[in-house]
Design a protein around this motif. Structure first.
Motif, PDB file in Angstrom:
ATOM      1  N   GLY A 277       0.775  -1.375   0.047  1.00 22.73           N
ATOM      2  CA  GLY A 277       0.082   0.189   0.144  1.00 22.73           C
ATOM      3  C   GLY A 277       1.165   1.251   0.040  1.00 22.73           C
ATOM      4  O   GLY A 277       0.488   2.462   0.233  1.00 22.73           O
ATOM      5  N   ASN A 278       2.165   1.078  -0.236  1.00 28.43           N
ATOM      6  CA  ASN A 278       2.962   2.385  -0.289  1.00 28.43           C
ATOM      7  C   ASN A 278       2.805   3.213  -1.807  1.00 28.43           C
ATOM      8  O   ASN A 278       2.326   2.363  -2.700  1.00 28.43           O
ATOM      9  CB  ASN A 278       4.320   2.142  -0.054  1.00 28.43           C
ATOM     10  N   ARG A 279       2.994   4.486  -1.470  1.00 26.76           N
ATOM     11  CA  ARG A 279       2.934   5.123  -2.889  1.00 26.76           C
ATOM     12  C   ARG A 279       4.394   5.446  -3.284  1.00 26.76           C
ATOM     13  O   ARG A 279       5.315   5.519  -2.586  1.00 26.76           O
ATOM     14  CB  ARG A 279       2.465   6.681  -2.441  1.00 26.76           C
ATOM     15  N   VAL A 280       4.603   5.184  -4.765  1.00 26.05           N
ATOM     16  CA  VAL A 280       5.807   4.971  -5.204  1.00 26.05           C
ATOM     17  C   VAL A 280       6.234   6.222  -6.046  1.00 26.05           C
ATOM     18  O   VAL A 280       5.293   6.456  -7.124  1.00 26.05           O
ATOM     19  CB  VAL A 280       6.343   3.960  -6.102  1.00 26.05           C
ATOM     20  N   LEU A 281       6.861   7.193  -5.602  1.00 26.80           N
ATOM     21  CA  LEU A 281       7.177   8.499  -6.704  1.00 26.80           C
ATOM     22  C   LEU A 281       8.608   8.258  -7.238  1.00 26.80           C
ATOM     23  O   LEU A 281       9.585   8.136  -6.336  1.00 26.80           O
ATOM     24  CB  LEU A 281       6.975   9.535  -5.909  1.00 26.80           C
ATOM     25  N   ILE A 282       8.854   8.392  -8.461  1.00 31.40           N
ATOM     26  CA  ILE A 282      10.025   8.300  -9.194  1.00 31.40           C
ATOM     27  C   ILE A 282      10.518   9.496  -9.701  1.00 31.40           C
ATOM     28  O   ILE A 282       9.707   9.836 -10.662  1.00 31.40           O
ATOM     29  CB  ILE A 282      10.183   6.983 -10.125  1.00 31.40           C
ATOM     30  N   LEU A 283      11.560  10.295  -9.386  1.00 32.71           N
ATOM     31  CA  LEU A 283      12.168  11.093 -10.154  1.00 32.71           C
ATOM     32  C   LEU A 283      13.012  10.948 -11.276  1.00 32.71           C
ATOM     33  O   LEU A 283      13.890  10.107 -10.968  1.00 32.71           O
ATOM     34  CB  LEU A 283      12.887  12.131  -9.257  1.00 32.71           C
ATOM     35  N   VAL A 284      12.629  11.653 -12.655  1.00 37.46           N
ATOM     36  CA  VAL A 284      13.325  11.140 -13.815  1.00 37.46           C
ATOM     37  C   VAL A 284      13.435  12.168 -14.685  1.00 37.46           C
ATOM     38  O   VAL A 284      12.809  13.410 -14.731  1.00 37.46           O
ATOM     39  CB  VAL A 284      12.336  10.185 -14.641  1.00 37.46           C
ATOM     40  N   ARG A 285      14.738  12.441 -15.348  1.00 35.55           N
ATOM     41  CA  ARG A 285      15.095  13.701 -15.996  1.00 35.55           C
ATOM     42  C   ARG A 285      14.639  13.440 -17.384  1.00 35.55           C
ATOM     43  O   ARG A 285      14.244  14.552 -18.214  1.00 35.55           O
ATOM     44  CB  ARG A 285      16.546  13.875 -16.099  1.00 35.55           C
ATOM     45  N   HIS A 286      14.816  12.355 -17.935  1.00 30.95           N
ATOM     46  CA  HIS A 286      14.444  12.060 -19.310  1.00 30.95           C
ATOM     47  C   HIS A 286      13.533  11.096 -19.829  1.00 30.95           C
ATOM     48  O   HIS A 286      13.194  10.224 -19.072  1.00 30.95           O
ATOM     49  CB  HIS A 286      15.902  11.509 -19.928  1.00 30.95           C
ATOM     50  N   ASP A 287      12.736  11.286 -21.022  1.00 29.04           N
ATOM     51  CA  ASP A 287      11.616  10.794 -21.272  1.00 29.04           C
ATOM     52  C   ASP A 287      12.198   9.019 -21.640  1.00 29.04           C
ATOM     53  O   ASP A 287      11.484   8.263 -21.248  1.00 29.04           O
ATOM     54  CB  ASP A 287      11.091  11.222 -22.617  1.00 29.04           C
ATOM     55  N   ARG A 288      13.461   9.158 -22.216  1.00 31.65           N
ATOM     56  CA  ARG A 288      13.763   7.848 -22.499  1.00 31.65           C
ATOM     57  C   ARG A 288      13.962   6.899 -21.320  1.00 31.65           C
ATOM     58  O   ARG A 288      13.597   5.692 -21.212  1.00 31.65           O
ATOM     59  CB  ARG A 288      15.320   8.023 -23.083  1.00 31.65           C
ATOM     60  N   THR A 289      14.395   7.644 -20.527  1.00 34.44           N
ATOM     61  CA  THR A 289      14.674   6.599 -18.926  1.00 34.44           C
ATOM     62  C   THR A 289      13.121   6.417 -18.558  1.00 34.44           C
ATOM     63  O   THR A 289      12.999   5.322 -18.027  1.00 34.44           O
ATOM     64  CB  THR A 289      15.359   7.706 -18.009  1.00 34.44           C
ATOM     65  N   ALA A 290      12.203   7.456 -18.480  1.00 38.45           N
ATOM     66  CA  ALA A 290      11.037   7.074 -17.978  1.00 38.45           C
ATOM     67  C   ALA A 290      10.241   6.068 -18.998  1.00 38.45           C
ATOM     68  O   ALA A 290       9.681   5.283 -18.302  1.00 38.45           O
ATOM     69  CB  ALA A 290      10.112   8.507 -18.044  1.00 38.45           C
ATOM     70  N   ALA A 291      10.571   6.033 -20.186  1.00 39.74           N
ATOM     71  CA  ALA A 291       9.993   4.960 -20.870  1.00 39.74           C
ATOM     72  C   ALA A 291      10.300   3.598 -20.659  1.00 39.74           C
ATOM     73  O   ALA A 291       9.475   2.706 -20.225  1.00 39.74           O
ATOM     74  CB  ALA A 291       9.910   5.333 -22.560  1.00 39.74           C
ATOM     75  N   TYR A 292      11.731   3.506 -20.535  1.00 37.52           N
ATOM     76  CA  TYR A 292      12.207   2.203 -19.934  1.00 37.52           C
ATOM     77  C   TYR A 292      11.782   1.646 -18.713  1.00 37.52           C
ATOM     78  O   TYR A 292      11.239   0.424 -18.647  1.00 37.52           O
ATOM     79  CB  TYR A 292      13.809   2.473 -19.992  1.00 37.52           C
ATOM     80  N   LEU A 293      11.787   2.541 -17.751  1.00 40.64           N
ATOM     81  CA  LEU A 293      11.359   2.105 -16.450  1.00 40.64           C
ATOM     82  C   LEU A 293       9.572   1.856 -16.366  1.00 40.64           C
ATOM     83  O   LEU A 293       9.243   1.025 -15.682  1.00 40.64           O
ATOM     84  CB  LEU A 293      11.517   3.269 -15.512  1.00 40.64           C
ATOM     85  N   ALA A 294       9.249   2.541 -17.202  1.00 37.10           N
ATOM     86  CA  ALA A 294       7.406   2.177 -16.989  1.00 37.10           C
ATOM     87  C   ALA A 294       7.290   0.785 -17.852  1.00 37.10           C
ATOM     88  O   ALA A 294       6.474  -0.002 -17.375  1.00 37.10           O
ATOM     89  CB  ALA A 294       6.604   3.253 -18.154  1.00 37.10           C
ATOM     90  N   ASP A 295       8.104   0.375 -18.948  1.00 40.70           N
ATOM     91  CA  ASP A 295       7.987  -0.780 -19.440  1.00 40.70           C
ATOM     92  C   ASP A 295       8.613  -1.721 -18.316  1.00 40.70           C
ATOM     93  O   ASP A 295       7.982  -3.050 -18.458  1.00 40.70           O
ATOM     94  CB  ASP A 295       8.612  -0.892 -20.706  1.00 40.70           C
TER      95      ASP A 295
END
Length: 324
Positions: A277-295
């Protein structure tokens, strides 16, 4: 009735005055942004970029405010230690002109104020006056936005003494973007009889946060000794050892390990946090990194970007932000 998820600043423990040691930079930024009321964070010039986006974690921040943006600064201010000690006027509002739609500006008083700030009619930087329209012609630099690389004209249209319309436009443009206010700072040739005998830090109210004060010596040199007396009587939270009489406290926060080259461990931990039940917030600089982590973490090509640090229990969201 659906209750909105609380912002991160409501979930974090309040940072008390004292030494809070061994916290990573992202936790320092979050505690600073979550502080209720005005606050100042001091850091070194090479680390200031890590805090420029701290506003996504709580309250918006202003970085190194000068004369031009002093009146429009946020409650939370980030200063590099050298800027914090620079001499500054005790009444910054007297050394800049705040043009705001709806306010009254008697003409002779306005023109006199412009000339005192170093602006003369027919010059650049300077101004032109045509009927009820005042046009300020500003050269590149002087605190202007980066996009104003060719300079900036500010067209102020009056109805009597009241400022009716304000437009920001490129030189020689006929139309431009409307604005509600514009703060004009003095020209480089501006001279004043008023002695600048205070500092930004002394003028800014609220709690003072010290980011890695052990690094201040490399920036301030022989001026280091002038820093600490200016904190006398102030509430101070120090993220590191400082020569101040402060208790060493524990926030109760847990520091995560580094996941470099161990994304399988991150994936496992995120799954466990969400199940708990924790909330997970991830700070990301670049869209490419965000796309990789989302996948990798969510098995989706859709990036769960958030505008605010707010998410439901068990959720995962990404915030555009920098940091260490």
């Amino acid at each position: 009735m659906t209750v909105a998820a609380p912002n991160l600043s409501k979930l974090l423990p309040a940072a008390p005055p004292g030494n809070l040691l061994l916290l990573p930079q992202v936790a320092r930024a979050a505690l600073f942004a979550a502080h209720p009321g005005p606050a100042v964070l001091l850091t070194t010039a090479d680390r200031i970029g890590a805090y420029a986006t701290a506003g996504v974690l709580g309250a918006p921040v202003t970085v190194n405010p000068g004369l031009r943006d002093w009146d429009a600064r946020h409650e939370h201010v980030v200063l590099d230690v050298n800027t914090a000690l620079d001499l500054f006027p005790a009444r910054p509002e007297d050394h800049a002109l705040n043009l705001r739609v709806g306010r009254s500006y008697p003409r002779e008083e306005l023109l006199s104020r412009l000339e005192r700030l170093g602006y003369e009619r027919g010059e650049e930087p300077g101004y032109e006056l045509r009927g009820d329209t005042l046009e300020l012609r500003l050269e590149p630099g002087a605190g202007l936005p980066v996009e104003a690389e060719q300079g900036l004209w500010v067209r102020a249209e009056f109805f009597g003494d009241e400022l009716d319309t304000l437009r920001l436009l490129a030189p020689n443009e006929l139309t431009g973007d409307k604005a509600q206010f514009f703060i004009l700072e003095p020209t480089p040739e501006y001279l004043t009889e008023v002695k600048w005998d205070t500092t930004r830090l002394e003028l800014l109210p609220g709690r003072v946060f010290l980011d890695s004060p052990e690094f201040y010596a490399s920036s301030l040199g022989i001026l280091l000794g002038t820093r600490w007396p200016k904190l006398a009587g102030r509430e101070v939270t120090s993220f590191g050892r400082a020569p101040l009489d402060l208790p060493t406290l524990d926030t109760g926060l847990t520091t995560l390990p580094f996941y470099r080259a161990r994304l399988n461990d991150l994936e496992r931990d995120v799954d466990e946090w969400r199940e708990a039940g924790n909330r997970v917030l991830i700070l990301v600089r670049h869209d490419r990194t965000a796309a990789y982590l989302a996948d990798k973490l969510l098995n989706t090509p859709d990036i769960p970007w958030l505008k605010f640090a707010r998410i439901e229990e068990g959720g995962v969201g990404f915030l555009r932000a920098g940091g260490e």
